[in-house]
Design a protein around this motif. Sequence first.
Motif, PDB file in Angstrom:
ATOM      1  N   ASP A 150      28.614  49.431  43.985  1.00 31.75           N
ATOM      2  CA  ASP A 150      27.189  49.383  44.309  1.00 31.75           C
ATOM      3  C   ASP A 150      26.711  50.675  44.957  1.00 31.75           C
ATOM      4  O   ASP A 150      25.525  50.931  45.023  1.00 31.75           O
ATOM      5  CB  ASP A 150      26.896  48.226  45.267  1.00 31.75           C
ATOM      6  N   PRO A 208      27.272  44.696  37.048  1.00 32.56           N
ATOM      7  CA  PRO A 208      28.334  44.114  37.871  1.00 32.56           C
ATOM      8  C   PRO A 208      29.708  44.394  37.268  1.00 32.56           C
ATOM      9  O   PRO A 208      29.835  44.685  36.084  1.00 32.56           O
ATOM     10  CB  PRO A 208      28.026  42.615  37.833  1.00 32.56           C
ATOM     11  N   THR A 211      33.308  43.646  35.591  1.00 30.51           N
ATOM     12  CA  THR A 211      33.704  42.648  34.603  1.00 30.51           C
ATOM     13  C   THR A 211      35.006  41.968  34.986  1.00 30.51           C
ATOM     14  O   THR A 211      35.245  40.837  34.594  1.00 30.51           O
ATOM     15  CB  THR A 211      33.856  43.280  33.214  1.00 30.51           C
ATOM     16  N   TYR A 267      34.286  48.014  34.735  1.00 34.39           N
ATOM     17  CA  TYR A 267      32.854  47.977  34.473  1.00 34.39           C
ATOM     18  C   TYR A 267      32.598  48.267  33.002  1.00 34.39           C
ATOM     19  O   TYR A 267      33.477  48.747  32.288  1.00 34.39           O
ATOM     20  CB  TYR A 267      32.137  49.034  35.327  1.00 34.39           C
ATOM     21  N   THR A 296      38.783  47.931  39.656  1.00 34.05           N
ATOM     22  CA  THR A 296      37.644  47.092  39.292  1.00 34.05           C
ATOM     23  C   THR A 296      37.014  47.682  38.043  1.00 34.05           C
ATOM     24  O   THR A 296      36.672  48.859  38.014  1.00 34.05           O
ATOM     25  CB  THR A 296      36.615  47.050  40.443  1.00 34.05           C
TER      26      THR A 296
END
Length: 177
Positions: free
Chosen positions: A22, A37, A39, A49, A47
């Motif tokens: 973010d 957000p 995935t 995306y 993380t």
Amino acid sequence: TKAAAVDPAAPVEEVEYAGSGDEVAEAGTRMASWDGPPTKKRHNGDTYYLAFILEGERFAIGDSAEFHGEEGDGEMLARMENMWEDCCGVMWIELIWYMQPEDLHCGRLATHGARELFETNRADETEVASVKRKVKVMARKDFDVLDGAGQEDADTYFCRYHYDSRTKKVLPLLTSV
């Protein structure tokens, strides 16, 4: 181990990404952030995306781009296959490289188009900071319907073959037939 596809001494490599997806990362005037957000999240802290924004332009999985390389490398073009942020907050992309006909074992032939690329089996992982600009790589049949100006656009290429650099075989892509 993550393989760097670019010159680590290049100033753009000094980008430090911190925090969650973010937040926005900045290095001089180069800014990147995740678009959308996550995935999935892996046990190692990565993380994943589907897209990111770099300097106001959106890049998504499946897009092609030119990447910063070492002096004299020429255009380094690749398709983005995966993107993630590691546990340290660094934004990464997995790439499948393209080659230009002159870089093949046989060199450029008369049958090769001026804007032709060959998809390869060479993959790398590199930081988002190494993205230079977005390019468009399309199937030959889609390229052929462009007008003259579209075919001469410096950001537009076509690809109809896969090149295996290990075996030196050229095979047609399913999207080109």
